[in-house]
Design an enzyme around this catalytic site. Structure first.
Site, PDB file in Angstrom:
ATOM      1  N   CYS A 182      30.311 -45.149 -50.722  1.00  0.00           N
ATOM      2  CA  CYS A 182      31.772 -45.021 -50.749  1.00  0.00           C
ATOM      3  C   CYS A 182      32.427 -46.125 -51.595  1.00  0.00           C
ATOM      4  O   CYS A 182      32.308 -46.086 -52.816  1.00  0.00           O
ATOM      5  CB  CYS A 182      32.305 -44.949 -49.325  1.00  0.00           C
ATOM      6  SG  CYS A 182      33.865 -44.085 -49.255  1.00  0.00           S
ATOM      7  N   HIS A 210      29.091 -41.763 -45.993  1.00  0.00           N
ATOM      8  CA  HIS A 210      28.626 -42.921 -45.223  1.00  0.00           C
ATOM      9  C   HIS A 210      27.301 -42.650 -44.498  1.00  0.00           C
ATOM     10  O   HIS A 210      27.316 -42.293 -43.317  1.00  0.00           O
ATOM     11  CB  HIS A 210      29.682 -43.300 -44.181  1.00  0.00           C
ATOM     12  CG  HIS A 210      30.866 -43.980 -44.767  1.00  0.00           C
ATOM     13  ND1 HIS A 210      30.998 -45.346 -44.808  1.00  0.00           N
ATOM     14  CD2 HIS A 210      31.963 -43.476 -45.374  1.00  0.00           C
ATOM     15  CE1 HIS A 210      32.131 -45.665 -45.398  1.00  0.00           C
ATOM     16  NE2 HIS A 210      32.743 -44.546 -45.749  1.00  0.00           N
ATOM     17  N   GLU A 237      25.293 -44.633 -43.262  1.00  0.00           N
ATOM     18  CA  GLU A 237      25.085 -45.591 -42.155  1.00  0.00           C
ATOM     19  C   GLU A 237      25.768 -45.131 -40.869  1.00  0.00           C
ATOM     20  O   GLU A 237      25.568 -45.734 -39.819  1.00  0.00           O
ATOM     21  CB  GLU A 237      25.580 -46.992 -42.572  1.00  0.00           C
ATOM     22  CG  GLU A 237      27.080 -47.221 -42.547  1.00  0.00           C
ATOM     23  CD  GLU A 237      27.841 -46.558 -43.700  1.00  0.00           C
ATOM     24  OE1 GLU A 237      27.229 -45.823 -44.487  1.00  0.00           O
ATOM     25  OE2 GLU A 237      29.055 -46.791 -43.791  1.00  0.00           O
TER      26      GLU A 237
END
Ligand code: GLN
Length: 197
Positions: free
Chosen positions: A76, A170, A172
């Site tokens: 991002c 994202h 994560e």
């Protein structure tokens, strides 16, 4: 040892993801720490703020040097910082590590953040995952040296330039750590699907 750039943004989630799959990791706050790591993650967050903090301690040149030999994954805002050109922002000084042009906040405002399925292909393995897009950028064009590895509908959301990776979403925030494991440990999880034809 993998580093996560920890000046601003979502670095803690990346550190936890790496920890969950036993990849040794440290938070990186100073350019001098780059010599201790074998790969780096530039997390999501606010690319303008991160850019300002990086400028104060001359991180840009150190990261460009680091990228000559070691892999960087940007997610991002990290992808925005790693790009070559930002179409709608001239205050950020992009690193030019990924040969792409991006448009910031291209899906709209915070309200237009969403979770949806993406398809990422790494090393012949197809990863189909639901992932989060949070005020995400769009990759508006890619250079010759860049490979498309991730798609959401008709949009390019994952790219690879040489040893470096960028994602508009994202990873994560997903339950698994497939992309972290692939990029930093060379592990793949999915075998080719859709090969019935
Ligand atoms: N909109 C942010 C920026 O332009 C990126 C958002 C994110 O990293 N989730 O920096």
């Amino acid at each position: 040892m993998i580093g996560v750039l920890a000046l601003q943004g979502d670095y803690d989630k990346h550190l936890r993801t790496l920890d969950r799959v036993n990849i040794p990791a440290i938070d990186v706050r100073y350019p001098s720490q780059l010599s201790k790591i074998d790969g780096l993650i530039i997390p999501g967050g606010e690319s303008t703020t991160m850019n300002d903090l990086m400028s104060r301690i001359d991180f840009h040149n150190h990261l460009i040097d680091f990228a000559q030999k070691k892999p960087i994954m940007g997610t991002c805002a990290g992808l925005i910082l790693m790009s070559k050109k930002i179409k709608n922002d001239d205050k950020i000084n992009p690193l030019g590590i990924l040969d792409i042009e991006v448009t910031r906040n291209a899906y709209g405002r915070q309200l237009h953040s969403f979770i949806d399925k993406v398809e990422v292909v790494v090393d012949g393995s197809i990863i189909n995952e639901r992932v989060a897009f949070i005020r995400a950028p769009k990759i508006s064009s890619i250079g010759k040296s860049t490979e498309v590895i991730g798609k959401h509908k008709n949009d390019i959301v994952g790219v690879k330039t040489g040893i470096h990776y960028g994602f508009a979403f994202h990873p994560e925030l997903s339950e698994n750590a497939y992309l972290h494991q692939y990029i930093f440990q060379g592990k793949t999880h999915y075998k080719e699907e859709n090969n019935a034809a």
